[in-house]
Design a protein around this motif. Sequence first.
Motif, PDB file in Angstrom:
ATOM      1  N   UNK A  41       0.851  -1.178   0.000  1.00 29.41           N
ATOM      2  CA  UNK A  41       0.000   0.000   0.000  1.00 29.41           C
ATOM      3  C   UNK A  41       0.894   1.238   0.000  1.00 29.41           C
ATOM      4  N   UNK A  42       0.315   2.374  -0.320  1.00 24.72           N
ATOM      5  CA  UNK A  42       1.081   3.621  -0.271  1.00 24.72           C
ATOM      6  C   UNK A  42       1.604   3.857   1.138  1.00 24.72           C
ATOM      7  N   UNK A  43       0.802   3.555   2.151  1.00 29.71           N
ATOM      8  CA  UNK A  43       1.227   3.749   3.541  1.00 29.71           C
ATOM      9  C   UNK A  43       2.455   2.900   3.863  1.00 29.71           C
ATOM     10  N   UNK A  44       2.536   1.706   3.292  1.00 28.13           N
ATOM     11  CA  UNK A  44       3.692   0.830   3.521  1.00 28.13           C
ATOM     12  C   UNK A  44       4.924   1.293   2.741  1.00 28.13           C
ATOM     13  N   UNK A  45       4.719   1.832   1.552  1.00 25.09           N
ATOM     14  CA  UNK A  45       5.836   2.158   0.664  1.00 25.09           C
ATOM     15  C   UNK A  45       6.426   3.542   0.892  1.00 25.09           C
ATOM     16  N   UNK A  46       5.588   4.516   1.165  1.00 26.49           N
ATOM     17  CA  UNK A  46       6.079   5.889   1.303  1.00 26.49           C
ATOM     18  C   UNK A  46       7.096   5.991   2.433  1.00 26.49           C
ATOM     19  N   UNK A  47       8.209   6.610   2.120  1.00 25.66           N
ATOM     20  CA  UNK A  47       9.275   6.767   3.099  1.00 25.66           C
ATOM     21  C   UNK A  47      10.267   5.619   3.119  1.00 25.66           C
ATOM     22  N   UNK A  48       9.923   4.508   2.463  1.00 23.46           N
ATOM     23  CA  UNK A  48      10.829   3.360   2.391  1.00 23.46           C
ATOM     24  C   UNK A  48      11.825   3.572   1.249  1.00 23.46           C
ATOM     25  N   UNK A  49      12.881   2.799   1.270  1.00 18.57           N
ATOM     26  CA  UNK A  49      13.857   2.822   0.197  1.00 18.57           C
ATOM     27  C   UNK A  49      13.352   1.973  -0.958  1.00 18.57           C
ATOM     28  N   UNK A  50      13.783   2.292  -2.162  1.00 19.11           N
ATOM     29  CA  UNK A  50      13.416   1.500  -3.342  1.00 19.11           C
ATOM     30  C   UNK A  50      13.818   0.042  -3.224  1.00 19.11           C
ATOM     31  N   UNK A  51      14.655  -0.280  -2.250  1.00 18.86           N
ATOM     32  CA  UNK A  51      15.055  -1.673  -2.034  1.00 18.86           C
ATOM     33  C   UNK A  51      13.867  -2.593  -1.787  1.00 18.86           C
ATOM     34  N   UNK A  52      12.732  -2.047  -1.337  1.00 14.94           N
ATOM     35  CA  UNK A  52      11.578  -2.922  -1.081  1.00 14.94           C
ATOM     36  C   UNK A  52      11.056  -3.567  -2.360  1.00 14.94           C
ATOM     37  N   UNK A  53      11.373  -2.972  -3.511  1.00 16.08           N
ATOM     38  CA  UNK A  53      10.937  -3.550  -4.790  1.00 16.08           C
ATOM     39  C   UNK A  53      12.124  -3.963  -5.659  1.00 16.08           C
ATOM     40  N   UNK A  54      13.313  -3.939  -5.087  1.00 13.73           N
ATOM     41  CA  UNK A  54      14.532  -4.261  -5.820  1.00 13.73           C
ATOM     42  C   UNK A  54      15.044  -5.636  -5.402  1.00 13.73           C
ATOM     43  N   UNK A  55      15.245  -6.549  -6.339  1.00 16.90           N
ATOM     44  CA  UNK A  55      15.814  -7.849  -5.976  1.00 16.90           C
ATOM     45  C   UNK A  55      17.142  -7.662  -5.232  1.00 16.90           C
ATOM     46  N   UNK A  56      17.411  -8.549  -4.298  1.00 21.02           N
ATOM     47  CA  UNK A  56      18.572  -8.409  -3.423  1.00 21.02           C
ATOM     48  C   UNK A  56      19.878  -8.217  -4.191  1.00 21.02           C
ATOM     49  N   UNK A  57      20.049  -8.923  -5.292  1.00 24.73           N
ATOM     50  CA  UNK A  57      21.320  -8.829  -6.021  1.00 24.73           C
ATOM     51  C   UNK A  57      21.556  -7.453  -6.634  1.00 24.73           C
ATOM     52  N   UNK A  58      20.503  -6.622  -6.736  1.00 23.39           N
ATOM     53  CA  UNK A  58      20.646  -5.284  -7.294  1.00 23.39           C
ATOM     54  C   UNK A  58      20.622  -4.191  -6.231  1.00 23.39           C
ATOM     55  N   UNK A  59      20.384  -4.559  -4.996  1.00 28.80           N
ATOM     56  CA  UNK A  59      20.314  -3.557  -3.935  1.00 28.80           C
ATOM     57  C   UNK A  59      21.661  -2.900  -3.735  1.00 28.80           C
ATOM     58  N   UNK A  60      21.624  -1.637  -3.459  1.00 27.21           N
ATOM     59  CA  UNK A  60      22.855  -0.885  -3.260  1.00 27.21           C
ATOM     60  C   UNK A  60      23.390  -0.262  -4.529  1.00 27.21           C
ATOM     61  N   UNK A  61      22.901  -0.688  -5.686  1.00 23.01           N
ATOM     62  CA  UNK A  61      23.321  -0.054  -6.943  1.00 23.01           C
ATOM     63  C   UNK A  61      22.587   1.277  -7.058  1.00 23.01           C
ATOM     64  N   UNK A  62      23.315   2.312  -7.312  1.00 22.82           N
ATOM     65  CA  UNK A  62      22.659   3.613  -7.442  1.00 22.82           C
ATOM     66  C   UNK A  62      21.984   3.702  -8.799  1.00 22.82           C
ATOM     67  N   UNK A  63      20.948   4.532  -8.878  1.00 18.83           N
ATOM     68  CA  UNK A  63      20.303   4.745 -10.168  1.00 18.83           C
ATOM     69  C   UNK A  63      21.295   5.322 -11.162  1.00 18.83           C
ATOM     70  N   UNK A  64      22.290   6.057 -10.676  1.00 18.18           N
ATOM     71  CA  UNK A  64      23.309   6.595 -11.565  1.00 18.18           C
ATOM     72  C   UNK A  64      24.094   5.501 -12.250  1.00 18.18           C
ATOM     73  N   UNK A  65      24.287   4.368 -11.560  1.00 20.84           N
ATOM     74  CA  UNK A  65      25.004   3.247 -12.175  1.00 20.84           C
ATOM     75  C   UNK A  65      24.087   2.446 -13.085  1.00 20.84           C
TER      76      UNK A  65
END
Length: 104
Positions: A41-65
């Motif tokens: 829900x929006x209440x669950x997602x707002x304020x969270x990091x994009x990592x909540x929808x990012x597979x673990x192997x891609x976490x920590x990669x910046x959007x710039x990369x």
Amino acid sequence: MDDEVDLHQLIEAIGDAVVVSNVAGKITLWNRAAEEMFGYTAAEALGQNLDIITPERFRGASLGRLSPLDGKRRHKVRQANLRVPAIHKDGHTLSIAFTVANAS
């Protein structure tokens, strides 16, 4: 006659998921279609990091990369369309296409 468009209503009405984050990856906007696509829900997602929808192997990669966008010449909107895996709240993997845009 009032010709002004209510941006919030427009974002909620479109069928595409709209997820907006700041440069640190903190989610600042999450529409109803994003709720349906990702399961949060929006209440669950707002304020969270994009990592909540990012597979673990891609976490920590910046959007710039991930994106050909760089921090130069930010006086106009620049965008790139990307295809990447994402993850639903229940853990199943999604294949999504999204747009990264820098605006200042």
